[in-house]
Design an enzyme around this catalytic site. Structure first.
Site, PDB file in Angstrom:
ATOM      1  N   LYS A   9      -7.122 -52.630 -52.379  1.00  0.00           N
ATOM      2  CA  LYS A   9      -5.731 -52.227 -52.146  1.00  0.00           C
ATOM      3  C   LYS A   9      -5.155 -51.601 -53.420  1.00  0.00           C
ATOM      4  CE  LYS A   9      -5.141 -55.985 -48.781  1.00  0.00           C
ATOM      5  NZ  LYS A   9      -4.341 -57.200 -48.429  1.00  0.00           N
ATOM      6  N   TYR A  49      -2.882 -52.475 -39.873  1.00  0.00           N
ATOM      7  CA  TYR A  49      -2.337 -53.829 -39.833  1.00  0.00           C
ATOM      8  C   TYR A  49      -1.503 -54.080 -38.572  1.00  0.00           C
ATOM      9  CZ  TYR A  49      -3.910 -55.398 -44.457  1.00  0.00           C
ATOM     10  OH  TYR A  49      -4.664 -55.823 -45.530  1.00  0.00           O
ATOM     11  N   PHE A  57       6.749 -60.041 -43.025  1.00  0.00           N
ATOM     12  CA  PHE A  57       6.326 -59.316 -44.230  1.00  0.00           C
ATOM     13  C   PHE A  57       5.743 -57.950 -43.911  1.00  0.00           C
ATOM     14  CE2 PHE A  57       2.828 -62.145 -42.910  1.00  0.00           C
ATOM     15  CZ  PHE A  57       1.781 -61.244 -42.762  1.00  0.00           C
ATOM     16  N   ARG A  85     -16.017 -61.721 -46.375  1.00  0.00           N
ATOM     17  CA  ARG A  85     -14.829 -62.588 -46.413  1.00  0.00           C
ATOM     18  C   ARG A  85     -15.044 -63.757 -47.376  1.00  0.00           C
ATOM     19  NH1 ARG A  85     -10.030 -61.271 -43.450  1.00  0.00           N
ATOM     20  NH2 ARG A  85      -9.787 -63.474 -42.907  1.00  0.00           N
ATOM     21  N   THR A  91      -6.810 -65.804 -48.028  1.00  0.00           N
ATOM     22  CA  THR A  91      -5.747 -64.790 -48.024  1.00  0.00           C
ATOM     23  C   THR A  91      -4.772 -64.995 -49.181  1.00  0.00           C
ATOM     24  OG1 THR A  91      -5.914 -64.631 -45.625  1.00  0.00           O
ATOM     25  CG2 THR A  91      -3.881 -63.802 -46.641  1.00  0.00           C
ATOM     26  N   ARG A 102     -10.364 -62.873 -54.849  1.00  0.00           N
ATOM     27  CA  ARG A 102      -8.944 -63.239 -54.928  1.00  0.00           C
ATOM     28  C   ARG A 102      -8.736 -64.439 -55.849  1.00  0.00           C
ATOM     29  NH1 ARG A 102      -7.957 -62.515 -48.442  1.00  0.00           N
ATOM     30  NH2 ARG A 102      -7.308 -60.318 -48.425  1.00  0.00           N
ATOM     31  N   ASN A 112      -2.912 -59.186 -53.107  1.00  0.00           N
ATOM     32  CA  ASN A 112      -4.165 -59.952 -53.111  1.00  0.00           C
ATOM     33  C   ASN A 112      -5.401 -59.063 -53.174  1.00  0.00           C
ATOM     34  OD1 ASN A 112      -4.164 -59.040 -50.493  1.00  0.00           O
ATOM     35  ND2 ASN A 112      -4.239 -61.056 -49.532  1.00  0.00           N
ATOM     36  N   HIS A 115      -9.030 -56.098 -48.953  1.00  0.00           N
ATOM     37  CA  HIS A 115      -9.088 -56.389 -47.525  1.00  0.00           C
ATOM     38  C   HIS A 115     -10.540 -56.429 -47.069  1.00  0.00           C
ATOM     39  CE1 HIS A 115      -8.557 -55.951 -43.164  1.00  0.00           C
ATOM     40  NE2 HIS A 115      -9.518 -55.058 -43.232  1.00  0.00           N
ATOM     41  N   GLU A 126     -11.834 -50.622 -37.680  1.00  0.00           N
ATOM     42  CA  GLU A 126     -11.379 -50.192 -39.011  1.00  0.00           C
ATOM     43  C   GLU A 126     -12.287 -49.121 -39.604  1.00  0.00           C
ATOM     44  OE1 GLU A 126     -11.044 -53.998 -40.963  1.00  0.00           O
ATOM     45  OE2 GLU A 126      -9.304 -54.559 -39.745  1.00  0.00           O
TER      46      GLU A 126
HETATM   47  P1  GDP Z   1      -6.505 -61.325 -44.710  1.00  0.00           P
HETATM   48  O1  GDP Z   1      -7.303 -60.985 -43.496  1.00  0.00           O
HETATM   49  O2  GDP Z   1      -7.117 -62.451 -45.521  1.00  0.00           O
HETATM   50  O3  GDP Z   1      -6.206 -60.139 -45.591  1.00  0.00           O
HETATM   51  O4  GDP Z   1      -5.105 -61.911 -44.239  1.00  0.00           O
HETATM   52  P2  GDP Z   1      -4.174 -61.555 -42.982  1.00  0.00           P
HETATM   53  O5  GDP Z   1      -4.886 -60.650 -42.029  1.00  0.00           O
HETATM   54  O6  GDP Z   1      -3.616 -62.826 -42.459  1.00  0.00           O
HETATM   55  O7  GDP Z   1      -2.974 -60.764 -43.666  1.00  0.00           O
HETATM   56  C1  GDP Z   1      -3.108 -59.402 -43.968  1.00  0.00           C
HETATM   57  C2  GDP Z   1      -2.451 -59.131 -45.290  1.00  0.00           C
HETATM   58  O8  GDP Z   1      -1.055 -59.301 -45.184  1.00  0.00           O
HETATM   59  C3  GDP Z   1      -2.858 -60.056 -46.435  1.00  0.00           C
HETATM   60  O9  GDP Z   1      -4.070 -59.695 -47.040  1.00  0.00           O
HETATM   61  C4  GDP Z   1      -1.695 -59.890 -47.389  1.00  0.00           C
HETATM   62  O10 GDP Z   1      -1.830 -58.690 -48.159  1.00  0.00           O
HETATM   63  C5  GDP Z   1      -0.533 -59.696 -46.449  1.00  0.00           C
HETATM   64  N1  GDP Z   1       0.219 -60.930 -46.268  1.00  0.00           N
HETATM   65  C6  GDP Z   1      -0.148 -62.040 -45.585  1.00  0.00           C
HETATM   66  N2  GDP Z   1       0.813 -62.969 -45.638  1.00  0.00           N
HETATM   67  C7  GDP Z   1       1.809 -62.430 -46.408  1.00  0.00           C
HETATM   68  C8  GDP Z   1       3.095 -62.899 -46.850  1.00  0.00           C
HETATM   69  O11 GDP Z   1       3.515 -64.010 -46.556  1.00  0.00           O
HETATM   70  N3  GDP Z   1       3.825 -62.036 -47.612  1.00  0.00           N
HETATM   71  C9  GDP Z   1       3.381 -60.784 -47.946  1.00  0.00           C
HETATM   72  N4  GDP Z   1       4.155 -59.978 -48.691  1.00  0.00           N
HETATM   73  N5  GDP Z   1       2.176 -60.315 -47.557  1.00  0.00           N
HETATM   74  C10 GDP Z   1       1.420 -61.129 -46.795  1.00  0.00           C
HETATM   75 MG    MG Z   2      -6.781 -59.849 -41.832  1.00  0.00          MG
END
Ligand code: GDP
Ligand code: MG
Length: 151
Positions: A9, A49, A57, A85, A91, A102, A112, A115, A126
Site C-alpha cells: 500500500k 475494497y 472507515f 496471509r 490486520t 505487519r 498496515n 494487502h 483481484e
Molecule cells: P485485511 O484483509 O487483513 O487487510 O483486513 P480487512 O479486509 O478486514 O480490511 C481491509 C483493510 O481495511 C485493512 O487492511 C486496513 O487497511 C483497513 N481497515 C480495517 N479496519 C480498519 C479501521 O478500523 N480503520 C481504518 N482506518 N482502516 C481499517
Molecule cells: Mg481483506
C-alpha cells in the site's frame, strides 16, 4: 499451485518497504509472477475494497489507498493464498506477531503496509482487477506464461 494477489500500500511504498517485502516472499519460496508500480484511482480502490463499502472507515481507506503509488504483485506457490496471509500477519499491526510483515513494520490498522487476498475467489477477482483477464489485457504486454520460467 495457487496464485494470490499482494499489494504494498502507499505507506509501504513511501517508506521504502517494497524491497524487504519482496525479499520475504522470495525467501519463503513463492515465485513472483507479475508486478507493477501504479496509482490506484478512486473507482479501482472502491471496487477492490467493495466488501467494506458499508464500514465506517471506508472513506478513509479509499483516500489512503489513492494517496500514492502502490506495488501490485502476483505470487505463486503451494497454498500461496493462506501462506501470504501468514507472512503478512493480523490486520491490526498491534496484534500482528513479530516476524510477520505487519508485526515488524507497522503500528496502526489504518496504515498496515500490505494487502493479501483472503480466498481463492478474492485472489481470482483481484488479479483480474489489477492485471486484467488474459483475454483482455489492460495494457499491451508480454504474456508471462509464454516466457520460460526462471529456475
Ligand atoms: P485485511 O484483509 O487483513 O487487510 O483486513 P480487512 O479486509 O478486514 O480490511 C481491509 C483493510 O481495511 C485493512 O487492511 C486496513 O487497511 C483497513 N481497515 C480495517 N479496519 C480498519 C479501521 O478500523 N480503520 C481504518 N482506518 N482502516 C481499517
Ligand atoms: Mg481483506
Amino acid at each position: 499451485m495457487e496464485r494470490t494477489f499482494v499489494m504494498v500500500k502507499p505507506d509501504g511504498v513511501r517508506r521504502g518497504l517494497v524491497g524487504p517485502i519482496l525479499t520475504r516472499f522470495e525467501q519463503k519460496g513463492f515465485k513472483l509472477q507479475d508486478l507493477k508500480l501504479m496509482m490506484i484511482d478512486r473507482e479501482l480502490a472502491e471496487q477492490h475494497y467493495g466488501e467494506h463499502r458499508e464500514r465506517p472507515f471506508f472513506g478513509e481507506l479509499v483516500s489512503f489507498l489513492t494517496s500514492g503509488k502502490v506495488c501490485a504483485m502476483v505470487w505463486e506457490g503451494p497454498n500461496a493464498i493462506a501462506g501470504a496471509r501468514l507472512l503478512i500477519g493480523q490486520t491490526n499491526p498491534a496484534n500482528a506477531a513479530p516476524g510477520t510483515i505487519r508485526g515488524d513494520f507497522a503500528l496502526e490498522v489504518s496504515e498496515n503496509i500490505i494487502h493479501g487476498s483472503d480466498s481463492a475467489e478474492s485472489a481470482g477477482r483481484e488479479i483480474a482487477l489489477f492485471f486484467g483477464d488474459a483475454e483482455e489485457p489492460d495494457i499491451p504486454r508480454f504474456n508471462i506464461d509464454e516466457i520460460d520460467s526462471y529456475p
